[in-house]
Each structure stands twice: as structure tokens, then as C-alpha cells.
Design a protein around this motif. Sequence first.
Motif, PDB file in Angstrom:
ATOM      1  N   UNK A 127      -5.109  -7.849  -6.992  1.00 63.03           N
ATOM      2  CA  UNK A 127      -4.028  -7.862  -6.143  1.00 63.03           C
ATOM      3  C   UNK A 127      -3.498  -9.297  -5.800  1.00 63.03           C
ATOM      4  N   UNK A 128      -2.554  -9.536  -6.094  1.00 65.27           N
ATOM      5  CA  UNK A 128      -2.282 -11.268  -5.890  1.00 65.27           C
ATOM      6  C   UNK A 128      -1.068 -11.480  -4.786  1.00 65.27           C
ATOM      7  N   UNK A 129      -0.373 -10.190  -4.389  1.00 66.68           N
ATOM      8  CA  UNK A 129       0.436 -10.460  -3.359  1.00 66.68           C
ATOM      9  C   UNK A 129       0.427  -9.290  -2.068  1.00 66.68           C
ATOM     10  N   UNK A 130       0.709  -9.570  -1.037  1.00 68.25           N
ATOM     11  CA  UNK A 130       0.604  -8.883   0.119  1.00 68.25           C
ATOM     12  C   UNK A 130       1.736  -7.681   0.001  1.00 68.25           C
ATOM     13  N   UNK A 131       1.460  -6.435   0.767  1.00 63.06           N
ATOM     14  CA  UNK A 131       2.491  -5.634   0.748  1.00 63.06           C
ATOM     15  C   UNK A 131       1.900  -4.059   0.299  1.00 63.06           C
ATOM     16  N   UNK A 132       2.533  -3.400  -0.451  1.00 60.26           N
ATOM     17  CA  UNK A 132       2.235  -2.021  -0.745  1.00 60.26           C
ATOM     18  C   UNK A 132       2.429  -1.845  -2.528  1.00 60.26           C
ATOM     19  N   UNK A 133       1.332  -1.319  -2.874  1.00 61.06           N
ATOM     20  CA  UNK A 133       1.350  -1.083  -4.390  1.00 61.06           C
ATOM     21  C   UNK A 133       1.010   0.500  -4.490  1.00 61.06           C
ATOM     22  N   UNK A 134       1.786   1.253  -5.201  1.00 64.37           N
ATOM     23  CA  UNK A 134       1.903   2.723  -5.406  1.00 64.37           C
ATOM     24  C   UNK A 134       1.074   3.007  -6.551  1.00 64.37           C
ATOM     25  N   UNK A 178      -0.100   6.932  -8.666  1.00 62.13           N
ATOM     26  CA  UNK A 178       0.482   8.269  -9.094  1.00 62.13           C
ATOM     27  C   UNK A 178      -0.093   8.925 -10.335  1.00 62.13           C
ATOM     28  N   UNK A 179       0.035  10.097 -10.339  1.00 65.81           N
ATOM     29  CA  UNK A 179      -0.136  10.907 -11.636  1.00 65.81           C
ATOM     30  C   UNK A 179       1.341  11.560 -12.003  1.00 65.81           C
ATOM     31  N   UNK A 180       1.410  10.681 -13.201  1.00 69.34           N
ATOM     32  CA  UNK A 180       2.735  10.896 -13.824  1.00 69.34           C
ATOM     33  C   UNK A 180       2.959  12.157 -15.068  1.00 69.34           C
ATOM     34  N   UNK A 181       2.156  13.008 -14.951  1.00 72.57           N
ATOM     35  CA  UNK A 181       2.010  14.245 -15.666  1.00 72.57           C
ATOM     36  C   UNK A 181       3.177  14.982 -15.007  1.00 72.57           C
ATOM     37  N   UNK A 182       3.917  15.802 -15.962  1.00 73.32           N
ATOM     38  CA  UNK A 182       5.152  16.307 -15.346  1.00 73.32           C
ATOM     39  C   UNK A 182       4.496  17.401 -14.266  1.00 73.32           C
ATOM     40  N   UNK A 183       5.406  17.337 -13.127  1.00 73.40           N
ATOM     41  CA  UNK A 183       5.136  18.373 -12.102  1.00 73.40           C
ATOM     42  C   UNK A 183       4.103  17.662 -11.116  1.00 73.40           C
ATOM     43  N   UNK A 184       3.396  16.999 -11.385  1.00 71.66           N
ATOM     44  CA  UNK A 184       2.186  16.420 -10.682  1.00 71.66           C
ATOM     45  C   UNK A 184       2.848  15.417  -9.489  1.00 71.66           C
ATOM     46  N   UNK A 185       3.786  14.624 -10.059  1.00 73.88           N
ATOM     47  CA  UNK A 185       4.318  13.489  -8.983  1.00 73.88           C
ATOM     48  C   UNK A 185       4.935  14.272  -7.931  1.00 73.88           C
ATOM     49  N   UNK A 186       5.771  15.355  -8.498  1.00 76.17           N
ATOM     50  CA  UNK A 186       6.623  16.123  -7.338  1.00 76.17           C
ATOM     51  C   UNK A 186       5.854  16.986  -6.311  1.00 76.17           C
ATOM     52  N   UNK A 187       4.619  17.139  -7.105  1.00 77.41           N
ATOM     53  CA  UNK A 187       3.783  18.005  -6.132  1.00 77.41           C
ATOM     54  C   UNK A 187       2.935  17.119  -5.180  1.00 77.41           C
ATOM     55  N   UNK A 188       2.947  15.699  -5.338  1.00 76.74           N
ATOM     56  CA  UNK A 188       2.570  14.874  -4.242  1.00 76.74           C
ATOM     57  C   UNK A 188       1.307  14.162  -4.904  1.00 76.74           C
ATOM     58  N   UNK A 189       1.038  14.034  -6.024  1.00 75.38           N
ATOM     59  CA  UNK A 189       0.024  13.543  -6.438  1.00 75.38           C
ATOM     60  C   UNK A 189       0.020  11.851  -6.586  1.00 75.38           C
ATOM     61  N   UNK A 190       0.196  11.360  -5.372  1.00 73.34           N
ATOM     62  CA  UNK A 190       0.566   9.899  -5.241  1.00 73.34           C
ATOM     63  C   UNK A 190      -0.226   9.238  -4.122  1.00 73.34           C
ATOM     64  N   UNK A 191      -0.344   8.082  -4.009  1.00 73.20           N
ATOM     65  CA  UNK A 191      -0.796   7.267  -2.903  1.00 73.20           C
ATOM     66  C   UNK A 191      -0.563   5.874  -2.937  1.00 73.20           C
ATOM     67  N   UNK A 192      -0.911   4.983  -2.124  1.00 73.33           N
ATOM     68  CA  UNK A 192      -0.696   3.654  -1.869  1.00 73.33           C
ATOM     69  C   UNK A 192      -1.854   2.828  -1.617  1.00 73.33           C
ATOM     70  N   UNK A 193      -1.964   1.851  -2.143  1.00 71.55           N
ATOM     71  CA  UNK A 193      -2.769   0.568  -2.066  1.00 71.55           C
ATOM     72  C   UNK A 193      -2.015  -0.462  -0.919  1.00 71.55           C
ATOM     73  N   UNK A 194      -2.624  -0.699   0.231  1.00 69.91           N
ATOM     74  CA  UNK A 194      -2.045  -1.474   1.150  1.00 69.91           C
ATOM     75  C   UNK A 194      -2.864  -2.981   1.156  1.00 69.91           C
ATOM     76  N   UNK A 195      -1.944  -3.915   0.653  1.00 65.75           N
ATOM     77  CA  UNK A 195      -2.622  -5.336   0.268  1.00 65.75           C
ATOM     78  C   UNK A 195      -2.272  -6.117   1.471  1.00 65.75           C
ATOM     79  N   UNK A 196      -3.399  -6.661   2.211  1.00 68.06           N
ATOM     80  CA  UNK A 196      -3.327  -7.393   3.542  1.00 68.06           C
ATOM     81  C   UNK A 196      -3.378  -8.829   3.137  1.00 68.06           C
ATOM     82  N   UNK A 197      -2.710  -9.669   3.883  1.00 67.04           N
ATOM     83  CA  UNK A 197      -3.044 -11.237   3.804  1.00 67.04           C
ATOM     84  C   UNK A 197      -4.498 -11.283   4.009  1.00 67.04           C
ATOM     85  N   UNK A 198      -5.178 -12.063   3.620  1.00 68.61           N
ATOM     86  CA  UNK A 198      -6.728 -12.400   3.907  1.00 68.61           C
ATOM     87  C   UNK A 198      -6.918 -12.575   5.341  1.00 68.61           C
TER      88      UNK A 198
END
Length: 163
Positions: free
Chosen positions: A134-141, A143-163
Motif C-alpha cells: 500500500x503506497x498511498x494513504x486513503x481507502x482501498x476497496x 470485493x467478491x465480484x461473482x454475480x450477485x455477491x457484490x450487491x449482497x454486500x460482499x465487500x470491504x475496505x482497507x484504510x491506509x494511514x500515513x505512517x
Amino acid sequence: MKSLKFNFASRAGSVFAVAALAASAAFAGGTHGGGHDESPIGEPGVAANVTRTIEVDAADSMRFTPSNVSVKKGETIRFVIKNSGKVPHEFSLGTEKELKEHYEVMKKFPTMEHEEANKISLKPGKQGEVIWRFTKPGVVDFACLHVGHYEAGMKGQVKVAVK
């Protein structure tokens, strides 16, 4: 006459191949100056530089556990993803825009499988890993992109903090 058609088809195929190679070379260049644009989500990691391992469960409840992860800018993380379900799942890192665009492609090609630096497809009961820096601060998403999984909420986030 047949050889003329063959030669034309062969030449047309060669022209297409050359054009495709030129386009891919231009795309790989990133910018008009020939440099590379840095990805907003980071870059493929090197196993020798892994600073932490994070285990992620992909379940048929259409959830990742954990679904929120915190890392520091510059960290190289080994995500060990286990598909604890009975249906295929995948883990894809990207921007929200990239994930949504790829999800539209997955709807057209639902049996597509991945094993790329930022994504992996997993059959039921299988485990795999993604190593990412992870080279930049911010949010990286992710997800599971199998049909129906993304809409069902199969996702998350990586929060990248400055050192």
C-alpha cells in the motif's frame, strides 16, 4: 484464388496483431511522456517484504471477515483468503470505480476466474493469497465480484494511514 484469400486473411490478422501490440505498449506507458502512473491502490508486493499477514474469510453469508482492515502507508500485506463456503468466491482489491467496472464484465462472463496480483478466485474450501504493498494513504476497496455477491454486500475496505 484460395491462396489470395488466405494471404489477405493472413495479412489482416498480422495488421490486427501489430495494432494490438502497439495499443498495449501505449497503454503500458501510462503517460504520454512514457512514464508510469502510480496506481491509487498501491502495487504488487514482494513476499520477502511482507510486514503482516491478515487472514480473511470469504463466506456464503456474502461477507468477508474482517471487512475492514487498517494498514500503514508503505506496508506490504499478505492477505490469506479462505473460502469457507460452498460456492466460489473471489477477493479483488481496487478502487470502487474499478471494482464496479469489473463487476459489469463479470456479469457478462460469470465463469471468469482470476489469479492476478490484486485478485484471486477461490473454489469452495480453497485458500489463496494476495500480497500487496500500500503506497498511498486513503481507502482501498475489496470485493467478491461473482454475480450477485457484490450487491449482497460482499465487500470491504482497507484504510491506509500515513505512517
